[in-house]
Scaffold this active site. Structure first.
Site, short mmCIF file in Angstrom:
data_model
loop_
_atom_site.label_atom_id
_atom_site.label_comp_id
_atom_site.label_asym_id
_atom_site.label_seq_id
_atom_site.Cartn_x
_atom_site.Cartn_y
_atom_site.Cartn_z
N LYS A 22 0.83 -1.21 0.00
CA LYS A 22 0.00 0.00 0.00
C LYS A 22 0.87 1.26 0.00
CE LYS A 22 -1.88 1.69 3.99
NZ LYS A 22 -1.60 3.13 4.18
N ASN A 23 1.86 1.30 0.91
CA ASN A 23 2.62 2.54 1.09
C ASN A 23 3.63 2.80 -0.02
OD1 ASN A 23 1.12 3.01 3.33
ND2 ASN A 23 2.78 2.64 4.81
N CYS A 118 -4.96 8.20 9.79
CA CYS A 118 -5.14 7.50 11.07
C CYS A 118 -5.01 8.49 12.22
CB CYS A 118 -4.07 6.43 11.24
SG CYS A 118 -4.36 4.97 10.24
N ARG A 123 0.88 14.52 13.52
CA ARG A 123 1.28 14.27 12.14
C ARG A 123 1.19 15.50 11.23
NH1 ARG A 123 -1.11 8.77 9.92
NH2 ARG A 123 0.99 8.27 9.32
N ASP A 306 4.50 0.70 12.22
CA ASP A 306 3.25 0.09 11.73
C ASP A 306 3.07 -1.35 12.22
OD1 ASP A 306 2.57 2.40 10.48
OD2 ASP A 306 3.01 1.73 8.44
N ARG A 398 -8.65 -0.33 4.76
CA ARG A 398 -7.72 0.64 4.16
C ARG A 398 -6.39 -0.02 3.80
NH1 ARG A 398 -6.26 5.19 7.87
NH2 ARG A 398 -4.96 5.64 6.07
C1 UD1 Z 1 4.29 6.90 6.62
C2 UD1 Z 1 3.41 5.69 6.43
C3 UD1 Z 1 2.88 5.22 7.77
C4 UD1 Z 1 4.04 4.99 8.74
C5 UD1 Z 1 4.97 6.21 8.80
C6 UD1 Z 1 6.22 5.97 9.61
C7 UD1 Z 1 2.43 6.01 4.24
C8 UD1 Z 1 1.22 6.32 3.45
N1 UD1 Z 1 2.30 6.06 5.58
O1 UD1 Z 1 3.49 7.92 7.16
O2 UD1 Z 1 2.17 4.01 7.56
O3 UD1 Z 1 3.52 4.75 10.02
O4 UD1 Z 1 5.38 6.58 7.47
O5 UD1 Z 1 6.94 4.89 9.10
O6 UD1 Z 1 3.47 5.66 3.72
N2 UD1 Z 1 6.36 14.68 10.79
C9 UD1 Z 1 6.43 16.02 11.06
N3 UD1 Z 1 6.29 16.90 10.01
C10 UD1 Z 1 6.11 16.49 8.72
C11 UD1 Z 1 6.04 15.10 8.47
C12 UD1 Z 1 6.16 14.21 9.51
O7 UD1 Z 1 6.62 16.42 12.20
O8 UD1 Z 1 5.98 17.33 7.82
C13 UD1 Z 1 6.49 13.71 11.90
C14 UD1 Z 1 5.24 12.86 12.11
O9 UD1 Z 1 4.29 13.52 12.93
C15 UD1 Z 1 5.83 11.63 12.77
C16 UD1 Z 1 7.20 11.48 12.09
O10 UD1 Z 1 7.50 12.76 11.55
O11 UD1 Z 1 6.02 11.84 14.14
C17 UD1 Z 1 7.25 10.46 10.98
O12 UD1 Z 1 6.19 10.71 10.06
P1 UD1 Z 1 6.27 10.30 8.52
O13 UD1 Z 1 7.47 9.43 8.31
O14 UD1 Z 1 6.15 11.52 7.71
O15 UD1 Z 1 4.97 9.44 8.36
P2 UD1 Z 1 3.99 9.43 7.14
O16 UD1 Z 1 4.74 9.66 5.88
O17 UD1 Z 1 2.81 10.25 7.43
#
Ligand code: UD1
Length: 421
Positions: A22-23, A118, A123, A306, A398
């Site tokens: 999915k990701n 989620c 986030r 995850d 999902r």
């Molecule tokens: C992706 C995955 C999700 C997984 C996560 C961490 C997808 C669609 N989702 O989510 O399943 O749990 O990686 O492996 O691929 N953060 C910030 N600012 C930002 C972006 C992120 O502070 O602009 C923080 C987030 O709140 C979190 C951390 O960075 O604490 C990691 O988030 P991130 O790696 O970006 O997760 P996602 O890409 O949303």
């Protein structure tokens, strides 16, 4: 709303074929927008998040055909425009922010409602936005919509303040069509990022350093539509191995990449399970003396956040004390109250959960609060004594293709029924 009814206590055994990731599929689908013409994607899992993403890119002007049975998706992105993606579409899925990269690169503007996803912590998307600012965009937020404008993305050096899968993906897409060289530092090294990078390279992008913390992109003028096969889903693979372990069965996941779940394989081995693998499969079997473990979630190649909730369900059944430290998301223990209802002995202290294994979990009516918390409840119910009813299973839809069918195939007593709250 449908429910799962699970009669637990069966020993699972057999093979589960793992679907496309999915990701990885989500960013690859969106990255298809970077090229005029028709891209063909294979091994695209039939999941709610994929269908939402298809609706989002259609809203922007792409023409798609999805043969869900064949997991085959074609995307014609000849004409795309910055049609604001409505909140109704983006609210369920954080990855909707990915359209920003291709829209800025091709249309020089992007209006995207701030995404949902989620309910696992704040986030934010600040790292995505600062990256695009560095690459020559101006960003404003109006009535919940991020409005990004550029006269043309330009290469830049950007050290991300925190490792972010999503930001690495978004900036990689933008940089592929930006003018000049972009150096991204503190990048996510997740296989999903690498899969997207490979897709972009096949389209003609010039990218070096994939799978390391420093990625260098030399922007090209245009990318070409291509055919591409999405990699296997490591989180799905891990979830079935954890289900097998929790039921003390012998379960093999096929069409998987062992190196993508090395941290899980190591953890299960340290707990006393017997693990074996081939080039594209992993088998878990019960060991002689099982024991609890300390697991800390960290970015790849560490233990994935995850799999934290599914791992906790297994830990709840192991002798002794286990501890999980969740370092990625601040509010990712919403499965704990439900596991307590099933007889789990778990205490939360800040970002740690202390799990005191019990001889037997007991069935209970429980409710999914997010995708991976949902997987945790299914695993707990499979291991528990008695019949559990799990509600709000749309969360699992999902991210787990044919969950019921795949579990039935390894001997689980699970049915999906209409009704419930
Ligand atoms: C992706 C995955 C999700 C997984 C996560 C961490 C997808 C669609 N989702 O989510 O399943 O749990 O990686 O492996 O691929 N953060 C910030 N600012 C930002 C972006 C992120 O502070 O602009 C923080 C987030 O709140 C979190 C951390 O960075 O604490 C990691 O988030 P991130 O790696 O970006 O997760 P996602 O890409 O949303």
């Amino acid at each position: 709303m449908d429910i799962y009814r699970i009669r637990g206590g069966k020993t699972l055994s057999g093979e589960v074929q793992i679907s496309g990731a999915k990701n990885a599929a989500l960013p690859v689908i969106v990255a298809s927008l970077l090229a005029r013409g028709k891209s063909t994607l294979y091994n695209v899992p039939d999941l709610q998040d994929i269908r939402t993403t298809i609706r989002i890119i259609e809203h922007i002007g792409a023409k798609t055909e999805f043969d869900a049975e064949k997991n085959l998706l074609t995307i014609d992105a000849t004409d795309i425009t910055n049609g604001e993606v409505p909140y109704d579409l983006v609210k369920t899925m954080r990855a909707s922010i990915y359209v920003m990269g291709p829209l800025l690169a091709r249309c020089c503007e992007a209006d995207v409602s701030l995404p949902g996803g989620c309910a696992i912590g704040a986030r934010p998307v600040d790292i995505h936005l600062s990256g695009f600012e560095k690459m020559g965009s101006t960003i404003t937020l109006e009535h919940g919509t991020v409005k990004a404008r550029t006269k043309g993305l330009t290469g830049a050096t950007y050290k991300m303040p925190k490792i972010s899968v999503g930001a690495t993906i978004n900036l990689l897409m933008g940089a592929s069509l930006a003018k000049g060289e972009t150096v991204l530092e503190n990048c996510a090294m997740e296989p999903d990022v690498v899969d997207l990078g490979r897709f972009l390279i096949k389209m003609g992008a010039k990218i070096e350093g994939l799978g390391t913390e420093r990625i260098i992109v030399n922007g090209v003028e245009k990318l070409n539509p291509v055919e591409y096969t999405i990699m296997p889903d490591r989180i799905e693979a891990g979830s079935y191995l954890l289900a097998g372990a929790a039921c003390r069965g012998t379960v093999t996941v096929t069409h998987a990449v062992p190196d993508h779940i090395r941290a899980l394989i190591d953890a299960l081995t340290a707990m006393g399970f017997t693990l074996s693998e081939t080039k594209d499969s992993v088998t878990v079997a019960p060991g002689r003396s099982l024991r609890g473990l300390l697991v800390t979630t960290t970015p790849f190649p560490g233990f994935p956040t995850d799999l934290q909730a599914p791992m906790m369900s297994l830990m709840a059944t192991l002798p002794g004390i286990s501890v999980i430290i969740e370092t990625i998301f601040e509010n990712r223990f919403t499965h704990v109250p439900e596991l307590l209802r099933m007889g789990g002995d778990i205490t939360i202290e800040g970002r740690s959960a202390i799990i005191n294994g019990v001889p037997k979990l007991l069935s209970a009516p429980v409710m999914m609060s997010d995708l991976r918390a949902g997987a945790a409840l299914v695993i707990a119910a499979l291991a528990a004594e008695g019949e559990s009813e799990i509600r709000r299973i749309y969360h699992a839809d999902r991210g787990y293709e044919k969950l019921c069918h795949k579990l039935q195939g390894i001997g689980a007593d699970i049915v999906r029924e209409k009704g419930g709250m």
